[in-house]
Design an enzyme around this catalytic site. Structure first.
Site, PDB file in Angstrom:
ATOM      1  N   ASP A 127      26.967  24.383  58.063  1.00  0.00           N
ATOM      2  CA  ASP A 127      25.624  23.877  57.774  1.00  0.00           C
ATOM      3  C   ASP A 127      25.606  22.341  57.708  1.00  0.00           C
ATOM      4  O   ASP A 127      26.456  21.726  57.067  1.00  0.00           O
ATOM      5  CB  ASP A 127      25.175  24.465  56.438  1.00  0.00           C
ATOM      6  CG  ASP A 127      23.703  24.243  56.172  1.00  0.00           C
ATOM      7  OD1 ASP A 127      22.991  23.794  57.102  1.00  0.00           O
ATOM      8  OD2 ASP A 127      23.270  24.509  55.047  1.00  0.00           O
TER       9      ASP A 127
ATOM     10  N   SER B  96      14.379  27.620  54.506  1.00  0.00           N
ATOM     11  CA  SER B  96      15.064  28.905  54.488  1.00  0.00           C
ATOM     12  C   SER B  96      14.075  30.018  54.722  1.00  0.00           C
ATOM     13  O   SER B  96      14.387  31.183  54.597  1.00  0.00           O
ATOM     14  CB  SER B  96      15.675  29.136  53.117  1.00  0.00           C
ATOM     15  OG  SER B  96      14.627  29.207  52.173  1.00  0.00           O
TER      16      SER B  96
ATOM     17  N   THR C 296      20.515  28.486  54.008  1.00  0.00           N
ATOM     18  CA  THR C 296      21.092  29.197  55.151  1.00  0.00           C
ATOM     19  C   THR C 296      21.285  30.690  54.879  1.00  0.00           C
ATOM     20  O   THR C 296      20.790  31.521  55.650  1.00  0.00           O
ATOM     21  CB  THR C 296      22.390  28.516  55.620  1.00  0.00           C
ATOM     22  OG1 THR C 296      22.083  27.161  55.905  1.00  0.00           O
ATOM     23  CG2 THR C 296      22.958  29.181  56.860  1.00  0.00           C
TER      24      THR C 296
END
Ligand SMILES: *[C@@H]1O[C@H](CO)[C@@H](O)[C@H](O)[C@H]1NC(C)=O
Length: 241
Positions: A72, A120, A156
Site C-alpha cells: 500500500d 476504502s 485497503t
C-alpha cells in the site's frame, strides 16, 4: 495524508464535492459497473470450472489458491530505493533484482471520484455498494482471508470486506467484516491490528462510538479470537479453527 486525519465525515460536504451526474451518466456508470462485475464474476467462475476440469480430465494438480499482495502506498520509486539500498549494503552485483521485481505483475492508480487520496469505500459516487473480489470468491465457494500489517479496518483491507461511504467509518467496517452485512460473512480469516474498533465504548481503549461488543459478536458468529503470540504459536496447522 489529509484523509487519514479527517475523522469527521460530513455527508453534505462530500455531496458538494461530488460532481452531480445527470440521469444518463448515472445510468451509464451503473451499466459499466454491472458489466465490469459481470466480467469479474464470469472470469472467476471460468477459472474455477477450468481448474476442476483440468484436474478431473488429466489428474493434474491445479492452482487453487490466489494470494494477492498489495504494498500500500508503495510505487516504483519505493521499490527502486529499497533495491538500491539493499544492493549497496549487501555489496550485491549492479544487476541485482529483488524477489518483488520478479513477481510484480502490475500496478494500479487509485483515487476517489472526489479526492486524489483513495478511499476504502467500495461504494460508487451515489453510495451504492460495488462488488468485491472476496464476495466473488465466496460466491464460488472459496475460503477467504485478509492479512495486514495495518489495522484490519484500514482502507485497503476494508475495500475487500465492507461497503461504507468513508474510510473513516472504521467502527462500521469492523461490524461488516465479522459478517453483519447483507451478504453475510465474506472473510473467513483476519490477521491485523485495530482491536479498539471491536471493543464496546465502555471498555478502556475502545474507539467505538457505541456499546457494541464486536469481539463477542464475532465469537458468536463462529470466529475464534487470538490476541497473543503464544496463542498464535499454539495454532495447529491444518486444523479447522
Ligand atoms: C456509549 O455509547 C452509547 C450509545 O451511543 C452512549 O449513549 C454512551 O454515552 C456511550 N458511553 C460512553 C462511556 O461513552
Amino acid at each position: 495524508m489529509g484523509s487519514y486525519q479527517n475523522t469527521n465525515y460530513d455527508p453534505e460536504e462530500t455531496a458538494g464535492l461530488l460532481s452531480s451526474p445527470g440521469p444518463e451518466q448515472r445510468k451509464a456508470r451503473r451499466n459499466l459497473i454491472l458489466v465490469f462485475l459481470g466480467a469479474v464474476f464470469i472470469s472467476l467462475i471460468a477459472i474455477g470450472v477450468i481448474a476442476v476440469w483440468t484436474e478431473v480430465s488429466y489428474g493434474l494438480p491445479t492452482k487453487r489458491n490466489v494470494i494477492l499482495m498489495i504494498s500500500d502506498g508503495f510505487g516504483p520509486a519505493s521499490e527502486t530505493f529499497a533495491r538500491d539500498y539493499y544492493q549497496y549494503v549487501n555489496d550485491l552485483p549492479y544487476n541485482y533484482v529483488t524477489p518483488l521485481d520478479k513477481i510484480l505483475v502490475g500496478s494500479s492508480r487509485t483515487r476517489s471520484s472526489n479526492s486524489l487520496v483513495t478511499d476504502s469505500a467500495a461504494v460508487n459516487p451515489e453510495g451504492s455498494p460495488c462488488g468485491t473480489i472476496l464476495e466473488a470468491a465466496k460466491e464460488i465457494g472459496m475460503v477467504t482471508g485478509l492479512v495486514v500489517t495495518s489495522r484490519i479496518t484500514h482502507a485497503t483491507p476494508a475495500s475487500f470486506s465492507a461497503h461504507v461511504v468513508s474510510r473513516n467509518l472504521e467502527y462500521n467496517i469492523a461490524t461488516q467484516q465479522i459478517g453483519d452485512y447483507p451478504l453475510g460473512r465474506n472473510v473467513d480469516l483476519m490477521f491485523g491490528g485495530g482491536r479498539c474498533y471491536f471493543l464496546p465504548n465502555s471498555s478502556e481503549g475502545s474507539c467505538r462510538p457505541d456499546t457494541r461488543d464486536v469481539l463477542s459478536e464475532a465469537k458468536k458468529l463462529g470466529f475464534h479470537y487470538l490476541s497473543t503470540r503464544e496463542e498464535f504459536d499454539k495454532l495447529e496447522t491444518n486444523s479447522q479453527r
